[in-house]
Design a protein around this motif. Sequence first.
Motif, PDB file in Angstrom:
ATOM      1  N   HIS A 181     -14.959 -12.442  -7.622  1.00 48.97           N
ATOM      2  CA  HIS A 181     -13.915 -11.361  -8.329  1.00 48.97           C
ATOM      3  C   HIS A 181     -12.606 -11.720  -8.244  1.00 48.97           C
ATOM      4  N   LYS A 182     -12.266 -12.607  -7.173  1.00 48.80           N
ATOM      5  CA  LYS A 182     -10.767 -13.016  -7.164  1.00 48.80           C
ATOM      6  C   LYS A 182     -10.065 -13.230  -8.761  1.00 48.80           C
ATOM      7  N   MET A 183      -8.962 -12.775  -8.548  1.00 49.13           N
ATOM      8  CA  MET A 183      -8.254 -13.017  -9.851  1.00 49.13           C
ATOM      9  C   MET A 183      -8.011 -14.319 -10.247  1.00 49.13           C
ATOM     10  N   GLU A 184      -7.582 -15.072  -9.318  1.00 51.13           N
ATOM     11  CA  GLU A 184      -7.370 -16.462  -9.676  1.00 51.13           C
ATOM     12  C   GLU A 184      -8.472 -17.258  -9.964  1.00 51.13           C
ATOM     13  N   ASN A 185      -9.763 -16.958  -9.607  1.00 45.60           N
ATOM     14  CA  ASN A 185     -10.759 -17.574 -10.004  1.00 45.60           C
ATOM     15  C   ASN A 185     -11.486 -17.222 -11.447  1.00 45.60           C
ATOM     16  N   GLN A 186     -11.050 -16.213 -12.080  1.00 44.21           N
ATOM     17  CA  GLN A 186     -11.500 -15.600 -13.146  1.00 44.21           C
ATOM     18  C   GLN A 186     -11.434 -16.467 -14.386  1.00 44.21           C
ATOM     19  N   LYS A 187     -10.457 -17.056 -14.847  1.00 47.60           N
ATOM     20  CA  LYS A 187     -10.396 -18.176 -15.697  1.00 47.60           C
ATOM     21  C   LYS A 187     -11.625 -19.278 -15.770  1.00 47.60           C
ATOM     22  N   SER A 188     -11.445 -19.752 -14.822  1.00 49.54           N
ATOM     23  CA  SER A 188     -12.581 -20.986 -14.519  1.00 49.54           C
ATOM     24  C   SER A 188     -13.791 -20.386 -14.454  1.00 49.54           C
ATOM     25  N   ARG A 189     -14.051 -19.432 -13.593  1.00 44.03           N
ATOM     26  CA  ARG A 189     -15.488 -18.834 -13.520  1.00 44.03           C
ATOM     27  C   ARG A 189     -16.224 -18.593 -14.740  1.00 44.03           C
ATOM     28  N   ARG A 190     -15.221 -17.651 -15.435  1.00 44.97           N
ATOM     29  CA  ARG A 190     -15.674 -17.025 -16.934  1.00 44.97           C
ATOM     30  C   ARG A 190     -15.867 -18.233 -17.699  1.00 44.97           C
ATOM     31  N   ALA A 191     -15.076 -19.372 -17.698  1.00 44.65           N
ATOM     32  CA  ALA A 191     -15.202 -20.217 -18.642  1.00 44.65           C
ATOM     33  C   ALA A 191     -16.356 -20.932 -18.377  1.00 44.65           C
ATOM     34  N   ALA A 192     -16.831 -21.208 -17.138  1.00 41.21           N
ATOM     35  CA  ALA A 192     -18.062 -21.843 -16.972  1.00 41.21           C
ATOM     36  C   ALA A 192     -19.183 -21.061 -17.160  1.00 41.21           C
ATOM     37  N   MET A 193     -19.156 -19.521 -17.317  1.00 41.16           N
ATOM     38  CA  MET A 193     -20.154 -18.652 -17.447  1.00 41.16           C
ATOM     39  C   MET A 193     -20.374 -18.762 -18.943  1.00 41.16           C
ATOM     40  N   SER A 194     -19.398 -18.832 -19.714  1.00 35.62           N
ATOM     41  CA  SER A 194     -19.465 -18.825 -21.200  1.00 35.62           C
ATOM     42  C   SER A 194     -20.057 -20.219 -21.550  1.00 35.62           C
ATOM     43  N   ARG A 195     -19.839 -21.390 -20.933  1.00 39.82           N
ATOM     44  CA  ARG A 195     -20.467 -22.673 -21.315  1.00 39.82           C
ATOM     45  C   ARG A 195     -22.072 -22.379 -20.974  1.00 39.82           C
ATOM     46  N   ALA A 196     -22.276 -22.013 -19.842  1.00 38.48           N
ATOM     47  CA  ALA A 196     -23.640 -21.600 -19.508  1.00 38.48           C
ATOM     48  C   ALA A 196     -24.490 -20.647 -20.492  1.00 38.48           C
ATOM     49  N   ARG A 197     -23.781 -19.734 -20.870  1.00 41.65           N
ATOM     50  CA  ARG A 197     -24.335 -18.712 -21.748  1.00 41.65           C
ATOM     51  C   ARG A 197     -24.632 -19.387 -23.209  1.00 41.65           C
ATOM     52  N   ASN A 198     -23.643 -19.916 -23.556  1.00 40.75           N
ATOM     53  CA  ASN A 198     -23.860 -20.858 -24.959  1.00 40.75           C
ATOM     54  C   ASN A 198     -24.909 -21.823 -24.947  1.00 40.75           C
ATOM     55  N   SER A 199     -25.085 -22.443 -23.712  1.00 40.58           N
ATOM     56  CA  SER A 199     -26.080 -23.787 -23.662  1.00 40.58           C
ATOM     57  C   SER A 199     -27.506 -22.907 -23.762  1.00 40.58           C
ATOM     58  N   LEU A 200     -27.612 -21.861 -23.231  1.00 44.71           N
ATOM     59  CA  LEU A 200     -28.868 -20.932 -22.960  1.00 44.71           C
ATOM     60  C   LEU A 200     -29.156 -20.427 -24.309  1.00 44.71           C
ATOM     61  N   LEU A 201     -28.177 -20.004 -25.118  1.00 43.15           N
ATOM     62  CA  LEU A 201     -28.450 -19.296 -26.218  1.00 43.15           C
ATOM     63  C   LEU A 201     -28.726 -20.339 -27.566  1.00 43.15           C
ATOM     64  N   PHE A 202     -27.834 -21.458 -27.436  1.00 52.53           N
ATOM     65  CA  PHE A 202     -28.218 -22.419 -28.687  1.00 52.53           C
ATOM     66  C   PHE A 202     -29.571 -23.071 -28.377  1.00 52.53           C
ATOM     67  N   THR A 203     -29.971 -23.154 -27.312  1.00 55.26           N
ATOM     68  CA  THR A 203     -31.201 -24.069 -27.041  1.00 55.26           C
ATOM     69  C   THR A 203     -32.562 -23.241 -26.988  1.00 55.26           C
TER      70      THR A 203
END
Length: 372
Positions: A181-203
Amino acid sequence: MGSVRSLRRSNPVTVIVGVVLCVVIMVFLFGPSSADIATSQFRRANSASNPLSPPTLPFRKSNDKANGKRIPPPVVHYQMNNVTSTSDPEGNRETVLILTPLARFYQEYWDNLLKLTYPHELITLAFIIPKNREGNAATTALQEQITKTQEGAEKKRFASIIIERQDFDPALVTQTEAERHKMENQKSRRAAMSRARNSLLFTTLGPTTSWVLWLDADIIETPPNLIQDLASHNKPIIVPNCFQRYWDPAAKERQERPYDFNSWQDSEAAQDLAKQMGPDDILLEGYADMATYRTLMAYMADDAGDIHTEVPLDGVGGTALLVKADVHRDGAMFPPFAFYHLIETEGFAKMAKRLGWTATGLPNYKVYHYNE
């Protein structure tokens, strides 16, 4: 000798009837119930016939061969117009795909999953797990529970279960709540989460899927009728309120507090902030350094209110999120980049809105997050 004479004098028909009656009683007591038989027949009828079939259907390997050669897989036809997503998914036998990005395994998450009353033969589970030490431990623990469940009572088994391992490194070395939840980690963390969600969804999204339930691995308590309750509103995107239980040392009792601040209604202040940002900058919610003055669903909860109360939303959280499969089929995904200065689940709500789909929140309907 008296007992022997008694048996000899007995009518053979009586003995046969007695034996048959004993067999019937044994079958009744120890045989499968009609519900189990119906469930088993449904599973066989809905199992995939070849490796190229949708991953959301369980695959049963066939050894059929012709002239020593394996028979090629057939062409499969799907009538997409027949796939419904209605307010009565259980009555209409609609299939649900539960998707979980999993970095850590929580036993409470799995126990809660098993308590869901939606017919398990209509549910497919799919997980995506990072390739690191924590991910390896999570995979081992998850597989143990899957084996126990899928080899147990048939009515508790899920239609199929898919485990995927990420093909990219996680954004953070550690997944502790404080670090996440550190603010400085949000963009990279949530970008990685997006990639994981999309990979899981599309497959995993198959042509027979009606609903997609996004359920985080640290959601450990939900109403057992979660799927039926959310689907009963018949909304394309719907999200409950995510809270967290904790021990209050001052009051010396358990309390609860809002946890997910990503479900909100937009504000002029947030829109003005966005106008001043660079193209790759993102707005974040729940941080004092970025006051958006949005109306947060987390603070709309009313313990005396109706759990069915609906509010329109511009952003949604992903801790527990029910989506009609058609929304994803239309192209709504989780942007790992700044999309109108939004990212991941909030960006998903914005993208869905651009495609004509609306998001709804249930402020008085609660699910609970693990407290570290």
